[in-house]
Design a protein around this motif. Structure first.
Motif: not given
Ligand SMILES: Nc1ncnc2c1ncn2[C@@H]1O[C@H](COP(=O)(O)OP(=O)(O)OP(=O)(O)O)[C@@H](O)[C@H]1O
Ligand SMILES: [Mg+2]
Lengths: 261, 219
Positions: B67-72
């Protein structure tokens, strides 16, 4: 004298290190009704499965209806058949299995119409009309909308026969089509096959342990043992006057086991 | 009292976001499951390798990191997603990887005799898959798909970490504004549970509908 519709020429087939067929050759004439008999494990099913392209051969050649089954000619050279060639050859052959292999999620008539609609682009109306004729022939019209799970074994097998016939193959293969049935259901299937033999000029290859039926039904009987044809001839010759010791022994055992000849 | 009803309004809004995430994530997961599940059974090495890489990667790393990859991290590659898009992407890809194995297993569970009947009737590979194998395999997949969807529902809570206002996020808002932990978190506990029950119930009735006639009972 016309040309054979099936010409098997020196085929071999092994499963692992076990050689089931070793240089087998045989021919079948158009319209002929052929019974293949022999002890368990002698390779009868394997021959039918090879003809239906469910099993590949290791060597040898098979000609069906004038064309190579597992090879195709390209610029005068014989190449291994590709999927398209196999699909073309499969149009000539139909098979009925010991355990029916109906599609459990489709009702009877859909089982019969599916392949013509998909492989021959037959419109639904035409496919259903033909299916109803075939279901009528096998005595299953009133079950057209039933699901396979609602049918008895004999009824399932009659539907499976109609399903194979719907593609109008020139050759039909029957692999012990009554051996999974309760004894009282055997006759309804055999009657359908008698009718089929009488009403069509299809070539029929039949693997069976029903010696009485093979005797009445077949034009010619092949006795197999260990992947070889030990003896062949008219039903009367094979069943009444077998020449080979192994054929005599096999028939004796079969009769002792209570089968009618 | 009016103050509390305002807070319940917040939580209901959060519930809608959670439902939206669950539905959209499930759709993506379903698509990925079939693509990767069929890919793993493909004749072509490249497709098998791609499918296997996808499945192993997304099962082997945590949904949190994904999720952090996708968003940040994706914005550095020029792909900026809204929190909702990032959430759907991470959840769909993650759960899709698990469900792909369900698809593969279900297809493999269909007996050889069905394939052989297809060959004898001269159906092509894709025709056999589409009309004979998949419809039967689907019934095998359904119960596990239900579990996967519930896993996905529960995993939606991680999106609160990228400040998407889902159930869990709103419960925290209410907690920080009221100082009360018990009420908001008991409320969302019940809501998550009810949503999971709805999924179970939906999948089970779908299963019953599809299985009709297969067992020999009169239809
Ligand atoms: N897929 C397979 N893998 C390994 N061995 C096989 C396979 N199929 C068949 N065989 C073996 O090949 C031999 C011939 O089998 P086949 O089924 O052709 O015999 P059959 O004459 O039909 O016998 P039955 O009367 O019992 O049906 C048997 O020994 C069998 O065990
Ligand atoms: Mg056999």
């Amino acid at each position: 004298m016309s040309a054979p519709i099936i010409k098997i020429d020196g085929i071999s087939k092994s499963f692992g290190t076990f050689k089931v067929l070793d240089g087998l050759s045989m021919q079948v004439m158009p319209g002929e009704k052929l019974a293949l008999i022999g002890p368990s494990g002698s390779g009868k099913t394997t021959i039918l499965r090879i003809l239906m392209t469910l099993e590949r051969i290791d060597s040898g050649h098979i000609q069906v209806d004038g064309e190579q089954l597992y090879h195709m000619e390209r610029n005068g050279r014989l190449l291994t058949a590709d999927e398209r060639h196999l699909a073309k050859m499969r149009q000539k052959i139909g098979m009925v299995f010991q355990l029916f292999n109906l599609f459990p999620h489709k009702c009877v008539i859909d089982n019969v119409t599916l392949a013509p609609m998909l492989t021959k682009a037959m419109p639904r109306a035409a496919a259903e009309k033909r299916a109803m004729e075939l279901l009528d022939m096998v005595g299953m019209v009133d079950k057209a909308k039933a699901m396979p799970a609602q049918l008895s074994g004999g009824q399932k097998q009659r539907v499976a026969i109609a399903r194979a016939l719907a593609l109008s193959p020139k050759i039909m293969l029957f692999d012990e089509v009554t051996s999974a049935l309760d004894p009282e259901l055997v006759d309804e299937v055999l009657n359908v096959m008698r009718k089929l033999a009488a009403e069509t000029d299809m070539t029929m290859l039949l693997v069976t342990h029903e010696m009485g039926f093979a005797h009445d039904f077949a034009d010619r009987v092949l006795f197999f043992d260990r992947g070889r044809i030990v003896e062949e001839g008219k039903p009367d010759e094979i069943f009444r006057h077998p020449k080979q010791e192994r054929t005599q022994g096999f028939l004796k055992k079969i009769i002792a086991a209570g089968h009618r000849v | 009292m009016t103050q509390w009803s305002g807070y319940f309004g917040l939580i209901l809004q959060g519930a809608l976001v959670t439902i939206e995430l669950t539905l959209m994530g499930s759709v993506l997961a379903l698509i990925m499951a079939f693509l990767a599940g069929l890919g793993r059974l493909s004749r072509f090495f490249v497709l098998r390798a791609l499918a296997t890489a996808y499945i192993e990667f997304f099962r082997g790393t945590s949904i949190f990191v994904q999720l952090f990859w996708a968003y940040f991290v994706l914005p550095f590659a020029g792909i900026s997603l809204t929190p909702l898009q990032a959430g759907v992407l991470a959840l769909g890809l993650n759960v899709g990887a698990y469900a792909a194995e369900v698809v593969r297993g279900a297809i493999k569970s269909i007996g050889r005799e069905q394939y052989e009947a297809c060959t004898a009737l001269n159906l092509g590979r894709w025709q056999a898959m589409r009309h004979i194998i998949l419809p039967q395999a689907l019934l095998v997949m359904l119960p596990t798909f239900g579990n996967n969807a519930i896993e996905l529902l529960k995993a939606t809570a991680v999106v609160s970490l990228i400040s998407l206002a889902d159930l869990t996020f709103q419960a925290q808002v209410v907690r920080s504004q009221t100082g009360n932990t018990l009420v908001p978190f008991s409320t969302i506990l019940v809501i998550y549970f009810v949503l999971a029950l709805l999924i179970s119930w939906g999948v089970r009735s779908l299963e019953r509908r599809m299985a009709r006639g297969l067992d020999g009972v009169r239809v």
